[in-house]
Structures are given as structure tokens and as C-alpha cells.
Scaffold this active site. Structure first.
Site, PDB file in Angstrom:
ATOM      1  N   CYS A 187       0.858  -1.175   0.000  1.00 36.80           N
ATOM      2  CA  CYS A 187       0.000   0.000   0.000  1.00 36.80           C
ATOM      3  C   CYS A 187       0.901   1.233   0.000  1.00 36.80           C
ATOM      4  O   CYS A 187       2.119   1.122  -0.106  1.00 36.80           O
ATOM      5  CB  CYS A 187      -0.964   0.008   1.176  1.00 36.80           C
ATOM      6  SG  CYS A 187      -0.188   0.226   2.797  1.00 36.80           S
ATOM      7  N   ASP A 188       0.318   2.393   0.121  1.00 35.46           N
ATOM      8  CA  ASP A 188       1.093   3.620  -0.016  1.00 35.46           C
ATOM      9  C   ASP A 188       2.136   3.760   1.084  1.00 35.46           C
ATOM     10  O   ASP A 188       3.269   4.136   0.834  1.00 35.46           O
ATOM     11  CB  ASP A 188       0.152   4.826  -0.002  1.00 35.46           C
ATOM     12  CG  ASP A 188       0.809   6.067  -0.561  1.00 35.46           C
ATOM     13  OD1 ASP A 188       1.609   5.932  -1.499  1.00 35.46           O
ATOM     14  OD2 ASP A 188       0.524   7.169  -0.069  1.00 35.46           O
TER      15      ASP A 188
END
Length: 586
Positions: free
Chosen positions: A387-388
Site C-alpha cells: 500500500c502507499d
């Protein structure tokens, strides 16, 4: 279609830049929290003033935190060599600075990593065997020294001036009460997976600078306020339909207490009118923070109400809680109105969710896959959720799949999570990510198998992954086939024009040493065949290339290449087959 691709590429570039900024701050959040706690507790106006302990505040703010950011920034570009040079370069902008040099560290850290990487690309292959250590140490030291001097005379004055101007700009925006308007941009950007870039890449450095002089900063609350997301999830809890209604209560707990805001993003994307709810909640919350003069001592990460209260200084608890509460109430009211006027049935609601996933995939020039090809999973040994930030939603997704794998009796596949920016290309890898980040994940790991999911917390793709892994396990148990080309006698060595060792980040030292030793042995034997360490995706699929691999890496090689000759060895450095190959070369 071309316009969609251009937009996607631009969006990916913006995400990449934002993630690079936040990626330097995120690993150091613990250090920022430590500084914030020491400041809140032991400074003269703190809960338990202690002059001796308070002496830690200045050095941590002015030296420790920028150096850590510079170190991580250099590591993002070029691993440990880049990290060391980035830290040395950062000290040049730190010394004599009039403000905490976070922006300078974000410049000098990656710059140091980039410079030493470029230098190595020119000279490292030319270093004679046995001189690697002296080359590595002296080039890093000299490059770090030069960049530190550049930092003192060039970057330091520029960043000092820029930081003071930005600080004055923020103070002016706050003084004219325009700060709440920032949430008009912050809330939609969060849902588009720019939350960590905005929070940790922009607001946290500015907030620390403000907190260093004023004792607290409202900037720490703009992105981390859990109120707007909580309001939307509560509205789905009471007025939602289908799976959205059933999953909303658990998501609300994870978001508000756990601080993982990504869990409410799918609810917004399923019904874009909900952007109005979170924007209104964010604007209201920030207005309330300003009205009460509230702020935090340091960054609250993750954005949990627990972390927020831990970073709240004396005298600000009422204002902080009021901002969170008003943000939640306003977003709840607007979201409830939207849902009450929603005419779709539960089935239609789920259909819209699938339709949106299809539209998002098509906007990227891709088709939404309906199933996963069994061959894709041959040799998979590691699954990474990306994810980010690599800390919140991906950690939950990894935990869910890890539990499913354990229950399925699959014992030879590991499941971890990381940030997209820290993905590294390697064999036997499956990357699971959300559609918004799929393009960047594919760029980072072109050799890996990629799976897109709509929601890390509840995806049917997990069951497909388990089924494919089980299928491969059964096939391997039934065949028990050994890799082919395990002896030198089976190879056509007369036409070999290049020899390759597979290099990936887990065995970079071993492959480099193997190449060096093999070159020396070739030289002693009077042979002049080129020998290189290359990544799996850099191989040339030709019969005049010989690839030397271990048994574990062989299966992943077979999936991608059919023409190269392959020698399987038990050890890249000492296997006796290596001498047989040298003897058989022309």
C-alpha cells in the site's frame, strides 16, 4: 484511450513523488513521536518539567530527525551505500540552520543516494578483484564530503529562506482563517491514496517547524483527523445496504481506534457523492480546531484517536476532541442524507461496486481479470501486500491472507507487507495491491506476479490465490520433478557468448562474489567469455547465454525463459560444476 493513459501516468508520477516524500518520514515516525512525547512531558510547560531531560529536545529536533530522514532518503535510492552518503550530505544543511532542516534532508538524502549510485554505475565494474572495500569506502566518503560542502554553501541558505517563507505563508493563512479550505483538497486526495504523501510528506515537516517555535501545530490535525471518516462509516452502519452496511461497524473501529484511514476509502469510491460528506466534515473539524486554538505537539501516526490524544498538549484536549466530534457529526449527517435518498437495492449496490472496479481498470487501459492463470503461481514463495505507506491497510490484508494460507496447510509461502516505494524485484514473488497503486507496483517489480484487489479487508481474490497455490503444491507433490540441466555435460558450451548469475536484492553480495571468483578462474584458464550478474528481467533469452542458478531459483527462470542454457548448482561459489563449465568453454 491515449488521454486516459496520459492521465494515469501523470497521476502515477504525482503519487510517486508524494510517496517519495512521505517515504522518508514514515519510517521515522517513531522518532518524531519520541521527540513529541519528551517535549510534551518534560519541557518547562509540560506535564512533568525536567530540565536535564528537556535538553534532549533541541538536539533531537535539529540533528537526529533530519539525519534520520536523510539516511532513509538515501536508502530509498541506493540501499545502504546511498543511506550513508545521504546522511553525510544532510549534515551539511543541518549545521548552522536557523530552522529544523527537514526539507533540506529530503533534498540531500536522495541526492546523496543518486550521486553515489551514478558513480558506481561508471566505475564499479572496473574495480579489480580485492580492491572493492577500498573503492566502496573512499568513494562514499569523498562523495559525502563534497555533498556536505555543497549543502553548507548552496542548499542550506536556499532551504532556510524557503522554509521561513513557507512558515510565514502558513501563519498568514491561519491568521486570516482560511486554513479550513485546505480540506477541500486534502479529503479527496486522501481517498486517491495521497494521504501519506500529504500528511507525512508536507504537513508533518511544516508542523514540526511550527511546533518548534509555538509549542504545538494545528497542521498535524488536518490529514489525521479521524472524524470525517468515522461519520461516513457510522452513516453506512445505520443507513447502508448489503455488505457495505455489514462491514461498516468493524471498519469504523479500525479507522477510529486503529488509525487506519484507508478502510473507509472504498465506501467513498462506491458512492462518489460521499466526497461531499468528508469534505464538509474536514472543513468543519479544522474550523473547530482553529476556533479553539488546538494543536498537537508532534505527528499523530497512525491517525488514531489514541495517538492524537497522546500528542495533545495541556490545554488543547477540549479543542482537539471538539474538532474530531464536529467533523464526525457533519460528515455523518450529510452521508446519512445521501444514503437515505439512495434508491438502489442491496444487489444493485454490489453491482455498482463491481462496475466501479471495472471502470477504474479500464481507465488504466487494462481489463479486470476474472480469474488467475494457474501458471502464474508456479514457484511463488513470497507474497507481499503493498500500500502507499506499508503500515495500515496492507498489514491487515497480509494478516487475513496469512491466516487463510495457514488454514489451507500451505507452509512454504511467506506473507508480508510493505510500502509500494520499497518494493524490490525478486524471483518467486506475488504482489497484491489496490488498483490505484497497481501501475507503480508493476514498475517496481516487473518480474513478479501481480494481483489487484478492490479492498484489502474483503476480497474474493484471496480465495483464488489460495486455490492456485494449493494447485501448484499438489502438482509439485505428484511430479516431484527435479530441475533439468543440472550437469555441465548436458550443455552446449561451444557457442556460449555470455555467462550470467541471477542477482536480486536478497543475494546481491553472493552473486557479486560469484561473478568475481568466476572471472578470476576464467582469466587463469585463458578464457575470455563475459560474465555478469543481472536481474531476472534483464536476461537475454538466447541459447548462446548460459545462466548459473541455484535449484530454488530454477523454476522461476523456467517460467520466463525457454532458450537460455541453465546450469543448476548447489552453491554459486564452490560447486564443482563451475570448474567443469570453465573447462568446457571455447
Amino acid at each position: 484511450m491515449d488521454d486516459a493513459k496520459n492521465k494515469t501516468s501523470l497521476k502515477a508520477r504525482i503519487q510517486k513523488l508524494g510517496t517519495a516524500l512521505s517515504g522518508m518520514v514514515m519510517p521515522n515516525i517513531a522518532a518524531i513521536i519520541a521527540w513529541g512525547l519528551i517535549t510534551a512531558i518534560f519541557m518547562a510547560e509540560g506535564w512533568f518539567p525536567n530540565k536535564q531531560i528537556a535538553e534532549l529536545i533541541g538536539p533531537m529536533l535539529n540533528y537526529l530527525l533530519p539525519l534520520l530522514i536523510g539516511y532513509v532518503g538515501g536508502r530509498m535510492v541506493y540501499e545502504e551505500r546511498g543511506a550513508v552518503v545521504g546522511a553525510i550530505a544532510t549534515i551539511g544543511v543541518v549545521v548552522g540552520s536557523q530552522v529544523p532542516m527537514f526539507l533540506g534532508a529530503m533534498i540531500m538524502g536522495p541526492l546523496g543516494g543518486w550521486c553515489i549510485k551514478k558513480l558506481d554505475s561508471i566505475f564499479q565494474d572496473k574495480v579489480r578483484s580485492g580492491l572493492e572495500m577500498i573503492y566502496n569506502n573512499f568513494t562514499s566518503g569523498i562523495m559525502g564530503m563534497l555533498l556536505a560542502i555543497v549543502g553548507v554553501y548552496v542548499v542550506n541558505p536556499i532551504v532556510n529562506t524557503g522554509s521561513m517563507l513557507m512558515g510565514e505563508g502558513v501563519d498568514w493563512i491561519i491568521s486570516v482563517h482560511l486554513l479550513p479550505l485546505a480540506n477541500i483538497f486534502i479529503e479527496p486526495a486522501k481517498v486517491l491514496f495521497l494521504n501519506n504523501a500529504i500528511g507525512n510528506g508536507i504537513l508533518v515537516p511544516l508542523g514540526i517547524q511550527q511546533a518548534a517555535s509555538a509549542g504545538k501545530s494545528v497542521l498535524f490535525l488536518l490529514e489525521s483527523n479521524p472524524g470525517p471518516g468515522l461519520g461516513v462509516l457510522l452513516a453506512f452502519t445505520f443507513f447502508g445496504k448489503g455488505n457495505a452496511k455489514g462491514s461498516a461497524p468493524g471498519a469504523a473501529f479500525i479507522q477510529f481506534i486503529g488509525g487506519i484511514h484507508e478502510v473507509y476509502f472504498p465506501y467513498i469510491l462506491m458512492k462518489p457523492a460521499m466526497f461531499l460528506a468528508v469534505i464538509a466534515g474536514g472543513v468543519t473539524g479544522t474550523f473547530t480546531f482553529q476556533m479553539f486554538g488546538a494543536g498537537l505537539k508532534a505527528a499523530a501516526s497512525p491517525g488514531s484517536i489514541i495517538a492524537i490524544l497522546a500528542m495533545t498538549p495541556k490545554g488543547s484536549y477540549l479543542g482537539v476532541l471538539a474538532g474530531v466530534a464536529t467533523g464526525a457529526v457533519v460528515s455523518f449527517i450529510i452521508a446519512a442524507i445521501i444514503l437515505k435518498h439512495d434508491r438502489s437495492t442491496a444487489d444493485e449496490f454490489e453491482a455498482k461496486q463491481q462496475e466501479m472496479a471495472q471502470m477504474k481498470a479500464e481507465s488504466k487501459g487494462k481489463e479486470t481479470p476474472t480469474n488467475l492463470a494457474p501458471a502464474d503461481f508456479s514457484g511463488i514463495k513470497k507474497i507481499i501486500f503493498a500500500c502507499d505507506a506499508g503500515m495500515g491497510s496492507s498489514a491487515m490484508g497480509a494478516s487475513l491472507l496469512r491466516d487463510k494460507i495457514k488454514k489451507a496447510g500451505i507452509t512454504d509461502v511467506s506473507v508480508t507487507n510493505t510500502a509500494v516505494s520499497r518494493l524490490q524485484d525478486e524471483p518467486d514473488l506475488l504482489v497484491v495491491t489496490q488498483a490505484e497503486l497497481a501501475e507503480r507496483a508493476a514498475q517496481k517489480t516487473p518480474s513478479a506476479v501481480h494481483v489487484q484487489v478492490g479492498n484489502f479487508l474483503n476480497s474474493p481474490r484471496y480465495d483464488e490465490i489460495i486455490a492456485r497455490l494449493k494447485t501448484e503444491t499438489l502438482i509439485n507433490e505428484e511430479t516431484g520433478a527435479e530441475p533439468k540441466a543440472t550437469t555441465g555435460s548436458e550443455l552446449e558450451l561451444s557457442n556460449v557468448k555470455e555467462i550470467n548469475f541471477i542477482r536480486h536484492d536478497q543475494n546481491i553480495g553472493t552473486s557479486t562474489m560469484a561473478v568475481s571468483l568466476f572471472k578470476d578462474s576464467l582469466h587463469k584458464a585463458g578464457k575470455k567469455v563475459p560474465v555478469k550478474a543481472v536481474r531476472l528481467d534483464e536476461l537475454v533469452d538466447s541459447s548462446d547465454h548460459l545462466v548459473i542458478v541455484t535449484k530454488e531459483a530454477k523454476k522461476n527462470l523456467d517460467i520466463r525463459y525457454t532458450k537460455v542454457q541453465v546450469l543448476v548448482v548447489s552453491d554459486l561459489l564452490t560447486d564443482e560444476k563451475l570448474a567443469q563449465i570453465i573447462a568446457g568453454l571455447a
